[in-house]
Scaffold this active site. Structure first.
Site, PDB file in Angstrom:
ATOM      1  N   HIS A   1      -3.369   5.465   6.992  1.00 13.97           N
ATOM      2  CA  HIS A   1      -4.786   5.779   6.809  1.00 13.97           C
ATOM      3  C   HIS A   1      -5.275   5.411   5.417  1.00 13.97           C
ATOM      4  O   HIS A   1      -4.490   5.097   4.515  1.00 13.97           O
ATOM      5  CB  HIS A   1      -5.046   7.267   7.089  1.00 13.97           C
ATOM      6  CG  HIS A   1      -4.311   8.222   6.193  1.00 13.97           C
ATOM      7  ND1 HIS A   1      -4.742   8.525   4.918  1.00 13.97           N
ATOM      8  CD2 HIS A   1      -3.188   8.959   6.388  1.00 13.97           C
ATOM      9  CE1 HIS A   1      -3.925   9.415   4.368  1.00 13.97           C
ATOM     10  NE2 HIS A   1      -2.963   9.692   5.241  1.00 13.97           N
TER      11      HIS A   1
ATOM     12  N   CYS B   1       2.728  10.467   5.406  1.00 13.27           N
ATOM     13  CA  CYS B   1       1.820   9.440   5.891  1.00 13.27           C
ATOM     14  C   CYS B   1       1.817   8.235   4.945  1.00 13.27           C
ATOM     15  O   CYS B   1       2.245   8.330   3.800  1.00 13.27           O
ATOM     16  CB  CYS B   1       0.405   9.994   6.035  1.00 13.27           C
ATOM     17  SG  CYS B   1       0.216  11.153   7.414  1.00 13.27           S
TER      18      CYS B   1
END
Length: 201
Positions: free
Chosen positions: A161, A177
């Site tokens: 992301h 992440c």
């Protein structure tokens, strides 16, 4: 789940080849993207973490994504022994992970909901969870785009992301992440699709 040693050797080759890479321009963006990007945090990052097309040899298929967590690079595999290389921030210490996944879902300017383990570590985020999460926008930790990584048909809870902390690109700082500059997240989003294979080393 670990990937083979051939991929590590491939990444070492690609890292060296990146010195001769071709710098790529920013993608075209929508009006909404331009509005949010103008308000998003800015940061200067080392030029090695800019977006380049580099020589890259791998047995992974064209269209795959390979993340080199140690060196903080993400590669999007192209035909002809090439790849697009992006600088990323990855998981810190024990929070990093490796293995294979697929892109199971994709969202533009996604809503962010603090995960349970993060709420346990940082209770001050509970009001955000109680409010149903943080709407998408320039201050959202997921940034401009999110690729939701699935394993065995289930959400792994890991994401590729954007970020509201671009100054952290090139570092191991996340909870697992893979973070990208917002403009890079848009660029990658435009190239992948649901079902794209992802290898994290």
């Amino acid at each position: 789940m670990r990937v083979g040693s051939y991929a590590v050797a491939t990444l070492a080759f690609a890292f060296l080849a990146g010195c001769n890479g071709v710098h790529l321009p920013d993608p075209k963006v929508s009006g909404r993207d331009a509005e949010f990007l103008a308000l998003a945090p800015k940061a200067e990052i080392p030029s090695e973490f800019d977006r380049y097309q580099v020589d890259y040899k791998t047995s992974e298929p064209v269209g795959s994504v390979i993340v080199d967590s140690r060196n903080h690079f993400l590669y999007f595999i192209q035909p002809g022994g090439k790849a697009i290389r992006y600088g990323v921030a990855t998981g810190k210490d024990a929070m990093g992970w490796s293995g294979r996944a697929t892109v199971g879902a994709m969202q533009e300017w996604p809503r962010w909901m603090p995960p349970k383990d993060m709420l346990e570590r940082w209770p001050h985020l509970q009001p955000t969870a109680d409010a149903g999460g943080l709407p998408g926008g320039p201050d959202n930790p997921l940034g401009s785009r999110a690729l939701y990584l699935f394993q065995g048909g289930k959400d792994s809870m890991y994401r590729i992301h954007g970020t509201n902390e671009p100054d952290k690109i090139g570092q191991g700082v996340s909870s697992g992440c893979i973070r990208m500059r917002d403009i890079d997240a848009i660029d990658l989003y435009n190239r992948v699709k649901v079902g794209t294979p992802v290898v994290v080393i």
